[in-house]
Design an enzyme around this catalytic site. Structure first.
Site, PDB file in Angstrom:
ATOM      1  N   PHE A  75       0.811  -1.382   0.009  1.00 50.25           N
ATOM      2  CA  PHE A  75      -0.015   0.119  -0.141  1.00 50.25           C
ATOM      3  C   PHE A  75       0.858   1.428   0.164  1.00 50.25           C
ATOM      4  O   PHE A  75       0.235   2.482   0.045  1.00 50.25           O
ATOM      5  CB  PHE A  75      -0.990  -0.073   1.168  1.00 50.25           C
ATOM      6  CG  PHE A  75      -0.240  -0.114   2.365  1.00 50.25           C
ATOM      7  CD1 PHE A  75       0.276   1.025   3.087  1.00 50.25           C
ATOM      8  CD2 PHE A  75      -0.190  -1.382   3.273  1.00 50.25           C
ATOM      9  CE1 PHE A  75       0.889   0.898   4.504  1.00 50.25           C
ATOM     10  CE2 PHE A  75       0.533  -1.523   4.290  1.00 50.25           C
ATOM     11  CZ  PHE A  75       0.996  -0.523   5.033  1.00 50.25           C
ATOM     12  N   THR A 105      -5.682   0.889  13.500  1.00 51.50           N
ATOM     13  CA  THR A 105      -5.527   1.459  12.055  1.00 51.50           C
ATOM     14  C   THR A 105      -6.734   1.666  11.110  1.00 51.50           C
ATOM     15  O   THR A 105      -7.106   2.468  10.328  1.00 51.50           O
ATOM     16  CB  THR A 105      -4.421   0.616  11.459  1.00 51.50           C
ATOM     17  OG1 THR A 105      -3.136   0.667  12.403  1.00 51.50           O
ATOM     18  CG2 THR A 105      -4.034   1.260  10.158  1.00 51.50           C
ATOM     19  N   ASN A 107      -7.481   7.298   7.060  1.00 52.06           N
ATOM     20  CA  ASN A 107      -8.131   6.844   8.453  1.00 52.06           C
ATOM     21  C   ASN A 107      -7.695   8.090   9.490  1.00 52.06           C
ATOM     22  O   ASN A 107      -7.688   8.174  10.730  1.00 52.06           O
ATOM     23  CB  ASN A 107      -7.409   5.718   9.024  1.00 52.06           C
ATOM     24  CG  ASN A 107      -5.831   5.802   8.949  1.00 52.06           C
ATOM     25  OD1 ASN A 107      -5.226   6.791   8.566  1.00 52.06           O
ATOM     26  ND2 ASN A 107      -5.246   5.011   9.390  1.00 52.06           N
ATOM     27  N   GLU A 142       9.578  12.111  14.414  1.00 55.94           N
ATOM     28  CA  GLU A 142       8.612  12.701  13.388  1.00 55.94           C
ATOM     29  C   GLU A 142       8.413  14.206  14.028  1.00 55.94           C
ATOM     30  O   GLU A 142       8.256  14.978  13.110  1.00 55.94           O
ATOM     31  CB  GLU A 142       7.255  11.855  13.579  1.00 55.94           C
ATOM     32  CG  GLU A 142       7.641  10.332  13.164  1.00 55.94           C
ATOM     33  CD  GLU A 142       6.411   9.463  13.398  1.00 55.94           C
ATOM     34  OE1 GLU A 142       6.196   8.287  13.122  1.00 55.94           O
ATOM     35  OE2 GLU A 142       5.533   9.989  14.453  1.00 55.94           O
ATOM     36  N   HIS A 145      -2.707  10.506  12.146  1.00 58.22           N
ATOM     37  CA  HIS A 145      -1.406   9.591  12.709  1.00 58.22           C
ATOM     38  C   HIS A 145      -1.104   9.737  14.086  1.00 58.22           C
ATOM     39  O   HIS A 145      -1.311  10.935  14.570  1.00 58.22           O
ATOM     40  CB  HIS A 145      -0.502  10.185  11.739  1.00 58.22           C
ATOM     41  CG  HIS A 145       0.757   9.370  12.092  1.00 58.22           C
ATOM     42  ND1 HIS A 145       1.378   8.429  11.941  1.00 58.22           N
ATOM     43  CD2 HIS A 145       2.003  10.300  12.936  1.00 58.22           C
ATOM     44  CE1 HIS A 145       2.701   8.219  12.596  1.00 58.22           C
ATOM     45  NE2 HIS A 145       2.752   9.358  12.948  1.00 58.22           N
TER      46      HIS A 145
END
Ligand code: ATP
Ligand code: MG
Length: 155
Positions: free
Chosen positions: A75, A109, A130, A144, A133
């Site tokens: 994906f 998820t 979705n 991050e 995050h």
């Protein structure tokens, strides 16, 4: 300043990063649907403090870099395309045990498997799109957060 003091300061900051902060993005689907305000309200109501925040749009290159850990997954192409398809809101959040607490708040998820009342249950459409995050470890939260924010932008 002695070496001992420097080490103590470093250790303390490291400890703070490791346990109290997480990183989040409101993904393009949720932003486009006008759910940013509702999601931020949900996050603040759960006791998270916003310590950095920005509205931005990822290039495909930047989205690919952010999710590089999933490069080999089937994906990945779809994920990069989606994450660069529109504006996102990136933020660093603070709360005790932030990473785990935030993963609980956002839910599984796949929204079909997410608990009632979680952000993904309320706002996500599918496993690919979705809504939000959340970092999966203290180490990734720090990486991050620094991907999006300079030290100057973190309160
Ligand atoms: P995130 O890292 O975005 O918080 P996550 O940690 O719950 O999500 P990961 O396994 O890290 O889940 O997957 C990263 C993202 O890749 C997912 O949030 C989703 O957008 C996408 N993704 C994961 N699995 C699939 C799948 N089977 N099909 C399509 N997209 C997927
Ligand atoms: Mg993940």
């Amino acid at each position: 300043m002695g070496l001992g003091f420097c080490w103590a300061t470093f250790a303390f900051q490291k400890h703070e990063n490791m346990t109290n902060k997480t990183f989040t993005m409101i993904k393009p689907d949720a932003f486009a649907a006008g759910n940013t305000g509702s999601i931020l309200k949900h996050i603040e109501a759960a006791g998270f403090k916003i310590v950095a925040m920005k509205l931005t749009k990822l290039s495909a290159e930047k989205a690919g870099e952010f999710y590089a850990v999933h490069k080999e997954r089937p994906f990945y192409g779809e994920l990069v395309e989606f994450m660069s398809s529109g504006p996102i809101v990136a933020a660093i959040l603070e709360k005790e045990n932030a990473v785990a607490a935030f993963r609980t708040l956002i839910g599984a998820t796949n929204p079909a498997n997410a608990d009632e009342g979680t952000i993904r249950k309320l706002y996500a459409k599918s496993v690919g799109e979705n809504a939000i995050h959340g970092s999966d470890s203290d180490e990734n939260a720090a990486i991050e957060g620094s991907f999006f924010f300079s030290a100057f932008e973190k309160i």
